[in-house]
Design a protein around this motif. Structure first.
Motif, PDB file in Angstrom:
ATOM      1  N   ILE A   1      41.639  41.211  63.702  1.00  0.00           N
ATOM      2  CA  ILE A   1      42.246  40.831  62.432  1.00  0.00           C
ATOM      3  C   ILE A   1      41.926  39.361  62.210  1.00  0.00           C
ATOM      4  O   ILE A   1      42.216  38.521  63.073  1.00  0.00           O
ATOM      5  CB  ILE A   1      43.768  41.038  62.452  1.00  0.00           C
ATOM      6  CG1 ILE A   1      44.087  42.533  62.550  1.00  0.00           C
ATOM      7  CG2 ILE A   1      44.420  40.446  61.208  1.00  0.00           C
ATOM      8  CD1 ILE A   1      45.565  42.827  62.733  1.00  0.00           C
TER       9      ILE A   1
ATOM     10  N   ASP B   1      39.260  49.747  63.282  1.00  0.00           N
ATOM     11  CA  ASP B   1      39.210  50.463  62.007  1.00  0.00           C
ATOM     12  C   ASP B   1      40.226  51.602  61.942  1.00  0.00           C
ATOM     13  O   ASP B   1      41.015  51.697  60.985  1.00  0.00           O
ATOM     14  CB  ASP B   1      37.800  51.002  61.773  1.00  0.00           C
ATOM     15  CG  ASP B   1      36.751  49.900  61.798  1.00  0.00           C
ATOM     16  OD1 ASP B   1      36.313  49.488  60.715  1.00  0.00           O
ATOM     17  OD2 ASP B   1      36.405  49.440  62.901  1.00  0.00           O
TER      18      ASP B   1
ATOM     19  N   ILE C   1      45.181  41.117  54.219  1.00  0.00           N
ATOM     20  CA  ILE C   1      43.863  40.558  54.487  1.00  0.00           C
ATOM     21  C   ILE C   1      42.901  40.918  53.357  1.00  0.00           C
ATOM     22  O   ILE C   1      42.736  42.090  53.024  1.00  0.00           O
ATOM     23  CB  ILE C   1      43.302  41.076  55.832  1.00  0.00           C
ATOM     24  CG1 ILE C   1      44.328  40.875  56.957  1.00  0.00           C
ATOM     25  CG2 ILE C   1      41.981  40.384  56.162  1.00  0.00           C
ATOM     26  CD1 ILE C   1      44.746  39.456  57.201  1.00  0.00           C
TER      27      ILE C   1
ATOM     28  N   ASN D   1      46.186  45.748  55.852  1.00  0.00           N
ATOM     29  CA  ASN D   1      45.190  45.958  54.802  1.00  0.00           C
ATOM     30  C   ASN D   1      45.572  45.251  53.511  1.00  0.00           C
ATOM     31  O   ASN D   1      44.713  44.770  52.771  1.00  0.00           O
ATOM     32  CB  ASN D   1      45.002  47.453  54.535  1.00  0.00           C
ATOM     33  CG  ASN D   1      43.868  48.034  55.353  1.00  0.00           C
ATOM     34  OD1 ASN D   1      42.886  47.351  55.634  1.00  0.00           O
ATOM     35  ND2 ASN D   1      43.984  49.299  55.731  1.00  0.00           N
TER      36      ASN D   1
ATOM     37  N   THR E   1      35.015  39.362  61.080  1.00  0.00           N
ATOM     38  CA  THR E   1      35.360  40.041  62.327  1.00  0.00           C
ATOM     39  C   THR E   1      34.650  41.378  62.474  1.00  0.00           C
ATOM     40  O   THR E   1      34.981  42.168  63.348  1.00  0.00           O
ATOM     41  CB  THR E   1      36.886  40.280  62.418  1.00  0.00           C
ATOM     42  OG1 THR E   1      37.297  41.169  61.372  1.00  0.00           O
ATOM     43  CG2 THR E   1      37.657  38.973  62.314  1.00  0.00           C
ATOM     44  N   THR E   2      33.693  41.621  61.594  1.00  0.00           N
ATOM     45  CA  THR E   2      32.968  42.893  61.602  1.00  0.00           C
ATOM     46  C   THR E   2      31.605  42.732  62.270  1.00  0.00           C
ATOM     47  O   THR E   2      30.798  41.890  61.869  1.00  0.00           O
ATOM     48  CB  THR E   2      32.787  43.425  60.172  1.00  0.00           C
ATOM     49  OG1 THR E   2      34.076  43.599  59.569  1.00  0.00           O
ATOM     50  CG2 THR E   2      32.048  44.743  60.171  1.00  0.00           C
TER      51      THR E   2
ATOM     52  N   LYS F   1      35.269  46.718  62.739  1.00  0.00           N
ATOM     53  CA  LYS F   1      36.187  45.583  62.801  1.00  0.00           C
ATOM     54  C   LYS F   1      36.732  45.458  64.222  1.00  0.00           C
ATOM     55  O   LYS F   1      37.328  46.399  64.750  1.00  0.00           O
ATOM     56  CB  LYS F   1      37.357  45.777  61.830  1.00  0.00           C
ATOM     57  CG  LYS F   1      36.973  45.951  60.373  1.00  0.00           C
ATOM     58  CD  LYS F   1      38.222  46.135  59.521  1.00  0.00           C
ATOM     59  CE  LYS F   1      37.901  46.285  58.043  1.00  0.00           C
ATOM     60  NZ  LYS F   1      37.344  47.626  57.726  1.00  0.00           N
TER      61      LYS F   1
ATOM     62  N   THR G   1      37.649  31.878  58.798  1.00  0.00           N
ATOM     63  CA  THR G   1      38.621  32.405  59.744  1.00  0.00           C
ATOM     64  C   THR G   1      38.871  31.393  60.847  1.00  0.00           C
ATOM     65  O   THR G   1      37.934  30.860  61.440  1.00  0.00           O
ATOM     66  CB  THR G   1      38.098  33.729  60.338  1.00  0.00           C
ATOM     67  OG1 THR G   1      37.968  34.678  59.273  1.00  0.00           O
ATOM     68  CG2 THR G   1      39.030  34.269  61.397  1.00  0.00           C
TER      69      THR G   1
ATOM     70  N   TRP H   1      37.485  40.142  56.203  1.00  0.00           N
ATOM     71  CA  TRP H   1      37.124  41.120  57.231  1.00  0.00           C
ATOM     72  C   TRP H   1      35.677  40.957  57.690  1.00  0.00           C
ATOM     73  O   TRP H   1      35.327  41.342  58.812  1.00  0.00           O
ATOM     74  CB  TRP H   1      37.337  42.542  56.720  1.00  0.00           C
ATOM     75  CG  TRP H   1      38.760  42.998  56.692  1.00  0.00           C
ATOM     76  CD1 TRP H   1      39.516  43.270  55.587  1.00  0.00           C
ATOM     77  CD2 TRP H   1      39.613  43.259  57.813  1.00  0.00           C
ATOM     78  NE1 TRP H   1      40.781  43.675  55.944  1.00  0.00           N
ATOM     79  CE2 TRP H   1      40.871  43.684  57.308  1.00  0.00           C
ATOM     80  CE3 TRP H   1      39.442  43.172  59.197  1.00  0.00           C
ATOM     81  CZ2 TRP H   1      41.942  44.016  58.134  1.00  0.00           C
ATOM     82  CZ3 TRP H   1      40.506  43.510  60.024  1.00  0.00           C
ATOM     83  CH2 TRP H   1      41.738  43.925  59.505  1.00  0.00           C
TER      84      TRP H   1
END
Length: 508
Positions: free
Chosen positions: A161, A130, A144, A141, A152-153, A158, A336, A149
């Motif tokens: 990527i 982050d 993506i 930013n 991957t959070t 985060k 993803t 996101w």
């Protein structure tokens, strides 16, 4: 009827575009890549910002030397970063990765699978991104999209990527011998009932296999007409605010009843469960079958073989079949593909993020995706076309080096890869045109790796697919599906469904 002794069908490798769709290695052509970028490549502003730390990146396995690849040189020229590339082995790759991390082997960037990412992120081996993205990643930013996101959070942070693919699209659709339809005075089917009539007439008049396929053909056009997710990678449907797995959909039994009827009446290839995709194509191109679910990337070889055997043969694409309600919905996965992470122990975290950011600068990313205009690609009528053979020679392995994509523009750039062959281009574009307005994104597309789902997925997928074959073949009556579903849920299905819905509640 389908053979009752079933083995897993082999899947033909995507010899043309696998990595461009998110695979671990690109196979856009068989040419040996150049070792240095074209002199047409010019350095971006990032390349002249001053001394940069040498970096090391761990990639997935590929059968080439990444340090001698054209794209490696292009990245250095465009970003100014000198990156050394290492690859995981072809076998025991997870064990090797775990050993490297345990030994704190000095990597600055890692390109990880979903399973690898989840294990490392939850064990504390990856750096939260982050702050790094906010400080050094304006291009990241911008490139993506917010929904990506979420994949991957973990616990609000985060840890990678997200690298998505080439956008939401369909890969396969039924094709039919148009010359045989004309010969028999049949119209192109548009509904399940019409499709059944066409298959039955072909069986009676031509005495051939009406519909062939392989085990990976189970969830295609016919399943979609019943409301079952269209692709083999799409499992979930959203109904009344709740996620339902395709195994528990009432429509699954309707689909199986229809397929069982086709099989019982000899309208379905009795060897579908043991056919490889190549074998099914061989039957279609050899005049032994009238209908086949074609993947567009197999179109050139398929059409070449058919024309060689039957010069007068004509093929048409069957429109996506409508269900009893007159509608069709194509649920497809669009998530993803790879997770681009920075190890916790990296000594160059800031430079690693600066590299990732520089690669996603718009013009730099465009050159990494489709090379240099006038050398690797050209623009015709607003569309990107490859310049061959240079495009293949230099960019064969290009997608392996990607560390996130420009999610708005990459689906546009990527289509240059399907314009390398007019047959390939035609089938790809026809499939997408037929799917316009019908695509529905799998609601779990951008879910992060979830332990309860990951640990059960392979087992549950095999259990479902093997039993679907049994129900279609008649070796197990469709009336017993509820009994099977109870078993499926007990072996991890309930846990999977619960975990999926718990995650879905968090994104509302």
């Amino acid at each position: 009827m389908l053979k009752k002794s079933v083995v897993l069908a082999s899947v033909v490798a995507l010899s043309l575009l696998g990595a461009a769709c998110g695979g671990s290695s690109s196979t856009d052509g068989g040419s040996t890549p150049s070792s240095a970028p074209s002199t047409g490549a010019t350095a971006s502003p990032a390349a002249s910002e001053g001394p940069k730390a040498p970096l090391r990146m761990l990639m997935q396995y590929g059968r080439f030397d990444p340090n001698k690849d054209f794209t490696a040189g292009l990245i250095k020229d465009k970003t100014g970063y000198d990156v050394t590339y290492d690859m995981l082995p072809a076998e025991n790759y997870d064990e090797k990765l775990n050993l490297m991390v345990a030994n704190k082997e000095e990597f600055d960037v890692m390109k990880l699978s979903a399973t690898q990412f989840f294990k490392l992120a939850t064990s504390g081996a990856l750096e939260p991104l982050d702050d790094l993205v906010n400080k050094y990643g304006p291009n990241v930013n911008q490139a993506i999209k917010p929904q990506s996101w979420t994949s991957t959070t973990i616990d609000g942070k985060k840890y990678a990527i997200p690298e998505t693919g080439s956008g939401i699209s369909v890969g396969e659709e039924l094709i039919i011998r148009q010359d045989w339809l004309d010969e028999l005075g049949l119209k192109m089917p548009t509904t399940l009932d019409e499709f059944y009539t066409v298959l039955k007439t072909i069986k009676e008049k031509k005495n051939i296999i009406p519909l062939t396929g392989s085990k990976d053909s189970l969830y295609g056009d016919i399943a979609a007409a019943f409301g079952v997710p269209y692709g083999s990678t799409s499992d979930w449907v959203l109904k009344d605010g709740k996620l339902l797995h395709k195994a528990e959909l009432p429509e699954m039994k309707e689909f199986l009843t229809y397929m069982n009827k086709l099989n019982a009446e000899g309208l379905l290839d009795p060897e579908m469960a043991i056919n490889t995709a190549a074998k099914a194509i061989e039957k279609f191109t050899g005049g032994k079958a009238a209908v086949y679910k074609l993947a567009w990337w197999n179109a050139p070889n398929t059409m070449t073989a058919l024309t060689k055997n039957f010069p007068e043969a004509k093929v048409s694409v069957v429109p996506f079949l409508k269900g009893k309600d007159g509608k069709v919905s194509l649920s497809v996965s669009n998530g993803t593909s790879w997770y681009i992470a920075i190890p916790k122990y990296s000594k160059h975290k800031e430079d690693a993020m600066k590299l990732l950011n520089a690669k996603l600068e718009k013009e730099t990313f465009k050159s990494l995706a489709i090379g240099i205009e006038g050398t690797h690609h050209e623009v015709k009528d607003g569309k990107f076309f490859p310049i061959l053979p240079k495009f293949n020679d230099d960019l064969t392995n290009g997608s392996v080096f990607m560390t996130g994509v420009d999610e708005t523009n990459y689906p546009i750039y990527w289509q240059a890869r399907v314009r390398k062959d007019p047959v390939l281009q035609k089938f790809y574009e026809d499939f997408q045109k037929n799917a316009e307005g019908l695509l529905v994104e799998d609601p779990m597309s951008f879910a992060p790796p979830i332990d309860a789902i990951s640990k059960n997925k392979q087992k549950l997928t095999k259990l479902l697919d093997d039993n679907v074959i049994k129900f279609i073949s008649g070796s197990e009556p469709v009336a017993n599906y509820d009994k099977f579903l109870t078993q499926w849920k007990a072996e991890g299905g309930d846990e999977t469904i619960k975990a999926a819905n718990e995650w879905y509640k968090t994104k509302k």
